[in-house]
Scaffold this motif. Sequence first.
Motif, mmCIF file in Angstrom:
data_model
loop_
_atom_site.group_PDB
_atom_site.id
_atom_site.type_symbol
_atom_site.label_atom_id
_atom_site.label_comp_id
_atom_site.label_asym_id
_atom_site.label_seq_id
_atom_site.Cartn_x
_atom_site.Cartn_y
_atom_site.Cartn_z
ATOM 1 N N ARG A 174 1.606 29.173 16.898
ATOM 2 C CA ARG A 174 0.847 30.285 16.332
ATOM 3 C C ARG A 174 0.231 29.951 14.980
ATOM 4 N N MET A 185 1.472 32.432 22.491
ATOM 5 C CA MET A 185 2.922 32.345 22.602
ATOM 6 C C MET A 185 3.527 31.408 21.563
ATOM 7 N N GLY A 186 2.939 30.232 21.440
ATOM 8 C CA GLY A 186 3.488 29.215 20.545
ATOM 9 C C GLY A 186 2.405 28.519 19.770
ATOM 10 N N GLU A 206 14.264 29.782 19.589
ATOM 11 C CA GLU A 206 13.242 30.415 20.412
ATOM 12 C C GLU A 206 11.835 30.029 19.963
ATOM 13 N N ARG A 207 11.626 29.873 18.665
ATOM 14 C CA ARG A 207 10.300 29.453 18.195
ATOM 15 C C ARG A 207 9.993 28.029 18.652
ATOM 16 N N ASN A 246 6.704 24.282 24.571
ATOM 17 C CA ASN A 246 6.037 24.663 25.811
ATOM 18 C C ASN A 246 4.533 24.785 25.616
ATOM 19 N N SER A 247 4.122 25.236 24.449
ATOM 20 C CA SER A 247 2.686 25.321 24.170
ATOM 21 C C SER A 247 2.064 23.935 24.069
ATOM 22 N N ARG A 302 9.087 27.962 22.303
ATOM 23 C CA ARG A 302 7.706 28.397 22.530
ATOM 24 C C ARG A 302 6.716 27.328 22.096
ATOM 25 N N ASP A 303 7.018 26.685 20.976
ATOM 26 C CA ASP A 303 6.100 25.656 20.470
ATOM 27 C C ASP A 303 6.007 24.460 21.413
#
Length: 401
Positions: free
Chosen positions: A203, A200-201, A364-365, A371-372, A368-369
């Motif tokens: 990446r 998800m994040g 949004e990126r 949260n990761s 996700r980051d």
Amino acid sequence: MNDDAGVNPTASLPEIGAACIAKARSLIPLLQSAADRIEAAGELPPDVLDAMFDAGMFKLLLPRAVGGYELRPIDFIQCVQAIAEGDASVAWCMNQGSGCSMAAAYMAPHIARQIWGSRRDVVAWGQGPGAKAVRAEGGWRVTGTWSFASGSRHATWLGALCPSFEADASPMIRPDGKPWERTFMFRREQARIDDVWQVMGLRGTGSDNFTIEDLFVDDAHSLTREHQPERRQHGPLYSFQAMQLYASGFASVALGVSRAMLDGFIALARRKSQAWSADSLRDNHAVQHIVSYSDAAWKAARAGLHRAVDDAWWDVIRIGVLPVEHRIEIRQAATYAIHVSRDIAHSVFHEAGSTAIFNNRPFERRLRDVNSVSQQLQGRRTHFETVGSFRLGGEPNLRWI
């Protein structure tokens, strides 16, 4: 000391730290512009790596005797935060690789220079349950698979932490009764790398698995991390365990991402009006509250982390060791900073409205980051239980402290 990055090697430690922080901040525009490419590639692209290597960003915790900067932890985590304001995956790889480089303090200098001597040398390692190293003449036979090896796609060497066994397969036991774990260093091309990083994040970290089977590693390329009898470098930085730098560094990744997200929202709110309304976001009382509260929460979390790290440093300077109390303080402050950063990101994302859901916006990126980051070991809620147990007079498990 490595002065390829334009840092005066004769300067004082605080001056060197300030120069490295300035170098890190100078990379933010490049990293922000490269963020989409980093995510799409699943690794750090050549131009980003060139800039990071040129700035010495993977040498910050490496001993000066091996060509590194051996920064104070307080300066290092500010570098990590700055890089994270540019891109979370780059900062994550930087922090992971830097923590690995602390192992150089436990190796013969000529071996450490072989592993980290080039400006582009980076070590990656990960978790290897089920791995084992069996004693052989002059070294070890190592077998296993390690996961979450962040930065393994640009690493030059890999490290494998695993329990040690005698040649007759009996486990080696430390004097304290725990299994004797050692770390074994070998060149990246000696392992099989498996691309498993569809996530998800974060990446761009390329946190793949790697596998070796019955690989011989000589004694010179093995070490017991944080084992004082093997310590070769005696600067105060190496009175810290890598765990404290991982904890505070990954917390700084979260702080950098949430700061960039909050600043991005402030810039958006100054010019945006809500759909079907003539009212500017900047005049919305709820938005004003969220901006002020989030800013205060971020500053408090960052200040708490910096205080914990700096207090630990000065106690190490004074007494030469890092007491458990400081390890507890760093763990608590680091975990808290991660959770606060995640909560800020959620608030900001919601208030940014539909603007935030588009891929051509960074919201949004970054959501996700961050949260990761909070999903990783460093963000576990159980760390608060460990700290609480300690404060209540218990004897908690210090494995992740």
